[in-house]
Design a protein around this motif. Sequence first.
Motif, PDB file in Angstrom:
ATOM      1  N   TRP A  35     -17.928  16.105 -38.936  1.00  0.00           N
ATOM      2  CA  TRP A  35     -17.473  17.335 -38.300  1.00  0.00           C
ATOM      3  C   TRP A  35     -17.362  17.072 -36.802  1.00  0.00           C
ATOM      4  CZ3 TRP A  35     -15.909  21.695 -40.747  1.00  0.00           C
ATOM      5  CH2 TRP A  35     -16.270  21.863 -42.083  1.00  0.00           C
ATOM      6  N   PHE A  36     -16.274  17.503 -36.229  1.00  0.00           N
ATOM      7  CA  PHE A  36     -16.061  17.485 -34.794  1.00  0.00           C
ATOM      8  C   PHE A  36     -15.828  18.922 -34.346  1.00  0.00           C
ATOM      9  CE2 PHE A  36     -15.342  12.998 -33.520  1.00  0.00           C
ATOM     10  CZ  PHE A  36     -15.398  12.410 -34.766  1.00  0.00           C
ATOM     11  N   ARG A  37     -15.920  19.140 -33.070  1.00  0.00           N
ATOM     12  CA  ARG A  37     -15.575  20.449 -32.533  1.00  0.00           C
ATOM     13  C   ARG A  37     -14.880  20.284 -31.191  1.00  0.00           C
ATOM     14  NH1 ARG A  37     -21.665  22.816 -31.217  1.00  0.00           N
ATOM     15  NH2 ARG A  37     -22.119  21.490 -29.402  1.00  0.00           N
ATOM     16  N   GLN A  38     -14.097  21.292 -30.870  1.00  0.00           N
ATOM     17  CA  GLN A  38     -13.383  21.282 -29.603  1.00  0.00           C
ATOM     18  C   GLN A  38     -13.396  22.681 -29.017  1.00  0.00           C
ATOM     19  OE1 GLN A  38      -9.410  19.645 -29.751  1.00  0.00           O
ATOM     20  NE2 GLN A  38      -9.409  19.261 -27.548  1.00  0.00           N
ATOM     21  N   ALA A  39     -14.055  22.799 -27.890  1.00  0.00           N
ATOM     22  CA  ALA A  39     -14.078  24.068 -27.175  1.00  0.00           C
ATOM     23  C   ALA A  39     -12.867  24.139 -26.252  1.00  0.00           C
ATOM     24  CB  ALA A  39     -15.368  24.198 -26.375  1.00  0.00           C
ATOM     25  N   TYR A  94     -13.615  20.948 -36.789  1.00  0.00           N
ATOM     26  CA  TYR A  94     -12.733  20.165 -37.637  1.00  0.00           C
ATOM     27  C   TYR A  94     -13.551  19.240 -38.532  1.00  0.00           C
ATOM     28  CZ  TYR A  94      -9.207  21.431 -34.132  1.00  0.00           C
ATOM     29  OH  TYR A  94      -8.369  22.107 -33.285  1.00  0.00           O
ATOM     30  N   CYS A  95     -13.140  19.117 -39.770  1.00  0.00           N
ATOM     31  CA  CYS A  95     -13.720  18.080 -40.610  1.00  0.00           C
ATOM     32  C   CYS A  95     -12.767  16.890 -40.621  1.00  0.00           C
ATOM     33  CB  CYS A  95     -13.996  18.580 -42.026  1.00  0.00           C
ATOM     34  SG  CYS A  95     -12.562  19.168 -42.924  1.00  0.00           S
ATOM     35  N   ALA A  96     -13.346  15.726 -40.823  1.00  0.00           N
ATOM     36  CA  ALA A  96     -12.565  14.498 -40.772  1.00  0.00           C
ATOM     37  C   ALA A  96     -13.124  13.501 -41.765  1.00  0.00           C
ATOM     38  CB  ALA A  96     -12.592  13.911 -39.362  1.00  0.00           C
ATOM     39  N   ALA A  97     -12.249  12.626 -42.233  1.00  0.00           N
ATOM     40  CA  ALA A  97     -12.642  11.603 -43.199  1.00  0.00           C
ATOM     41  C   ALA A  97     -12.207  10.230 -42.694  1.00  0.00           C
ATOM     42  CB  ALA A  97     -12.004  11.884 -44.560  1.00  0.00           C
ATOM     43  N   SER A  98     -13.061   9.264 -42.932  1.00  0.00           N
ATOM     44  CA  SER A  98     -12.772   7.903 -42.493  1.00  0.00           C
ATOM     45  C   SER A  98     -12.821   6.940 -43.670  1.00  0.00           C
ATOM     46  CB  SER A  98     -13.790   7.468 -41.442  1.00  0.00           C
ATOM     47  OG  SER A  98     -13.617   6.093 -41.123  1.00  0.00           O
ATOM     48  N   ARG A  99     -11.847   6.029 -43.697  1.00  0.00           N
ATOM     49  CA  ARG A  99     -11.850   4.997 -44.732  1.00  0.00           C
ATOM     50  C   ARG A  99     -12.821   3.870 -44.388  1.00  0.00           C
ATOM     51  NH1 ARG A  99      -5.346   4.683 -45.228  1.00  0.00           N
ATOM     52  NH2 ARG A  99      -5.639   4.576 -42.981  1.00  0.00           N
ATOM     53  N   ALA A 100     -13.262   3.840 -43.159  1.00  0.00           N
ATOM     54  CA  ALA A 100     -14.238   2.818 -42.775  1.00  0.00           C
ATOM     55  C   ALA A 100     -15.568   3.115 -43.450  1.00  0.00           C
ATOM     56  CB  ALA A 100     -14.405   2.794 -41.264  1.00  0.00           C
ATOM     57  N   GLY A 101     -16.362   2.114 -43.601  1.00  0.00           N
ATOM     58  CA  GLY A 101     -17.621   2.269 -44.309  1.00  0.00           C
ATOM     59  C   GLY A 101     -18.783   2.712 -43.449  1.00  0.00           C
ATOM     60  N   PHE A 112      -8.135  11.097 -41.605  1.00  0.00           N
ATOM     61  CA  PHE A 112      -7.687  12.370 -42.165  1.00  0.00           C
ATOM     62  C   PHE A 112      -8.436  13.511 -41.476  1.00  0.00           C
ATOM     63  CE2 PHE A 112      -5.623  10.002 -45.446  1.00  0.00           C
ATOM     64  CZ  PHE A 112      -6.476   8.951 -45.763  1.00  0.00           C
ATOM     65  N   TRP A 113      -7.702  14.591 -41.218  1.00  0.00           N
ATOM     66  CA  TRP A 113      -8.271  15.726 -40.506  1.00  0.00           C
ATOM     67  C   TRP A 113      -7.912  17.038 -41.200  1.00  0.00           C
ATOM     68  CZ3 TRP A 113     -11.385  15.489 -36.174  1.00  0.00           C
ATOM     69  CH2 TRP A 113     -11.513  14.223 -35.595  1.00  0.00           C
ATOM     70  N   GLY A 114      -8.857  17.956 -41.182  1.00  0.00           N
ATOM     71  CA  GLY A 114      -8.575  19.316 -41.616  1.00  0.00           C
ATOM     72  C   GLY A 114      -7.951  20.097 -40.474  1.00  0.00           C
ATOM     73  N   GLN A 115      -7.567  21.321 -40.753  1.00  0.00           N
ATOM     74  CA  GLN A 115      -6.817  22.140 -39.799  1.00  0.00           C
ATOM     75  C   GLN A 115      -7.716  22.830 -38.777  1.00  0.00           C
ATOM     76  OE1 GLN A 115      -7.888  23.178 -42.582  1.00  0.00           O
ATOM     77  NE2 GLN A 115      -8.343  25.360 -42.464  1.00  0.00           N
ATOM     78  N   GLY A 116      -9.001  22.836 -38.987  1.00  0.00           N
ATOM     79  CA  GLY A 116      -9.917  23.481 -38.040  1.00  0.00           C
ATOM     80  C   GLY A 116     -10.241  24.907 -38.435  1.00  0.00           C
TER      81      GLY A 116
END
Length: 123
Positions: A35-39, A94-101, A112-116
């Motif tokens: 999860w990330f966030r942006q103010a 925002y939620c995000a997904a990484s293919r890295a391990g 990959f990112w969700g719309q927030g």
Amino acid sequence: VQLQAFGGGLVQAGGFLRLSCAASGRTFSDKVMAWFRQATGKEREPVAGINWNGARKYYADSVKGRFTISRDNAENTVYLQMDSLKPEDTAVYYCAASRAGWYSTAAGNYDFWGQGTEVTVSS
């Protein structure tokens, strides 16, 4: 992977919210999730992350002890339980997904990112 985040809203300081991020498409269970966030007027910042099986969790110092990340691979969903909310938690999450391990705090490492979903904490 398509991601859809929801669960944001308006809450008073000291309150709680639970964000959800539903994944569809490609395999979810092998992805590191975060999860990330942006103010407003600020850069996007990492909030929390979780490895593929939930055994490892990572938190920004600003949310440690108040936020909890979890995932349900059977439901292709990652959650962010946010307790003891503060006005400074106000942001679009925002939620995000990484293919890295491995978990990374760098937004550029997520594929990959969700719309927030917007979270507003009033004082």
